[in-house]
Scaffold this motif. Sequence first.
Motif, PDB file in Angstrom:
ATOM      1  N   ASN A 122       0.858  -1.173   0.000  1.00 47.18           N
ATOM      2  CA  ASN A 122       0.000   0.000   0.000  1.00 47.18           C
ATOM      3  C   ASN A 122       0.900   1.231   0.000  1.00 47.18           C
ATOM      4  O   ASN A 122       1.780   1.356   0.856  1.00 47.18           O
ATOM      5  N   ILE A 123       0.694   2.120  -0.978  1.00 47.74           N
ATOM      6  CA  ILE A 123       1.490   3.348  -1.053  1.00 47.74           C
ATOM      7  C   ILE A 123       0.540   4.537  -1.143  1.00 47.74           C
ATOM      8  O   ILE A 123      -0.201   4.673  -2.115  1.00 47.74           O
ATOM      9  N   ALA A 124       0.567   5.394  -0.125  1.00 46.94           N
ATOM     10  CA  ALA A 124      -0.199   6.642  -0.160  1.00 46.94           C
ATOM     11  C   ALA A 124       0.762   7.754  -0.571  1.00 46.94           C
ATOM     12  O   ALA A 124       1.824   7.920   0.038  1.00 46.94           O
ATOM     13  N   VAL A 125       0.402   8.486  -1.621  1.00 43.54           N
ATOM     14  CA  VAL A 125       1.208   9.599  -2.117  1.00 43.54           C
ATOM     15  C   VAL A 125       0.465  10.878  -1.747  1.00 43.54           C
ATOM     16  O   VAL A 125      -0.668  11.079  -2.179  1.00 43.54           O
ATOM     17  N   ILE A 126       1.104  11.731  -0.971  1.00 46.78           N
ATOM     18  CA  ILE A 126       0.454  12.915  -0.413  1.00 46.78           C
ATOM     19  C   ILE A 126       1.233  14.160  -0.825  1.00 46.78           C
ATOM     20  O   ILE A 126       2.448  14.254  -0.593  1.00 46.78           O
ATOM     21  N   ASN A 182      -9.873  15.197  -0.167  1.00 53.87           N
ATOM     22  CA  ASN A 182      -9.823  16.073   1.002  1.00 53.87           C
ATOM     23  C   ASN A 182      -8.447  16.076   1.673  1.00 53.87           C
ATOM     24  O   ASN A 182      -8.111  17.013   2.391  1.00 53.87           O
ATOM     25  N   LEU A 183      -7.639  15.066   1.413  1.00 54.88           N
ATOM     26  CA  LEU A 183      -6.287  14.993   1.970  1.00 54.88           C
ATOM     27  C   LEU A 183      -5.207  15.347   0.947  1.00 54.88           C
ATOM     28  O   LEU A 183      -4.030  15.423   1.299  1.00 54.88           O
ATOM     29  N   GLY A 184      -5.601  15.533  -0.308  1.00 51.74           N
ATOM     30  CA  GLY A 184      -4.609  15.769  -1.360  1.00 51.74           C
ATOM     31  C   GLY A 184      -3.715  14.549  -1.533  1.00 51.74           C
ATOM     32  O   GLY A 184      -2.503  14.652  -1.665  1.00 51.74           O
ATOM     33  N   ALA A 185      -4.354  13.375  -1.535  1.00 51.17           N
ATOM     34  CA  ALA A 185      -3.575  12.134  -1.575  1.00 51.17           C
ATOM     35  C   ALA A 185      -4.192  11.104  -2.512  1.00 51.17           C
ATOM     36  O   ALA A 185      -5.400  11.101  -2.748  1.00 51.17           O
ATOM     37  N   LEU A 186      -3.342  10.254  -3.028  1.00 47.76           N
ATOM     38  CA  LEU A 186      -3.756   9.087  -3.806  1.00 47.76           C
ATOM     39  C   LEU A 186      -3.202   7.870  -3.093  1.00 47.76           C
ATOM     40  O   LEU A 186      -2.041   7.865  -2.656  1.00 47.76           O
TER      41      LEU A 186
END
Length: 104
Positions: A19-23, A61-65
């Motif tokens: 799992n990779i969250a890019v913010i 809302n978090l500016g993330a993918l």
Amino acid sequence: MKLKEIAHVRTGDKGDSANIAVIVYKQEDYRLLKDYLTADRVEEFFSEICFGGVKRYELDNLGALNFVLEEALGGGVTRSLAVDKHGKALGMALLEMEIPCSPS
């Protein structure tokens, strides 16, 4: 420019999935991230190790993918003999991806 210039990552692994969250650092860069960093591009970037596909989830809302890479950890962290089969290693690798220059 490299992705790391506009974003940071948080990662994890569960079994054979990463799992990779890019913010983004700045909300104004989120549109570029959302338009350019597609599941297909991430899957292509990790094509040598990701065998089960990539799913992308948008967190506007978090500016993330958030990306889930299936079958990307060589059987899982505790089953693989590779020293770099962790989500954090993949996240750091993704930050090296070349992306178009931000308009901001």
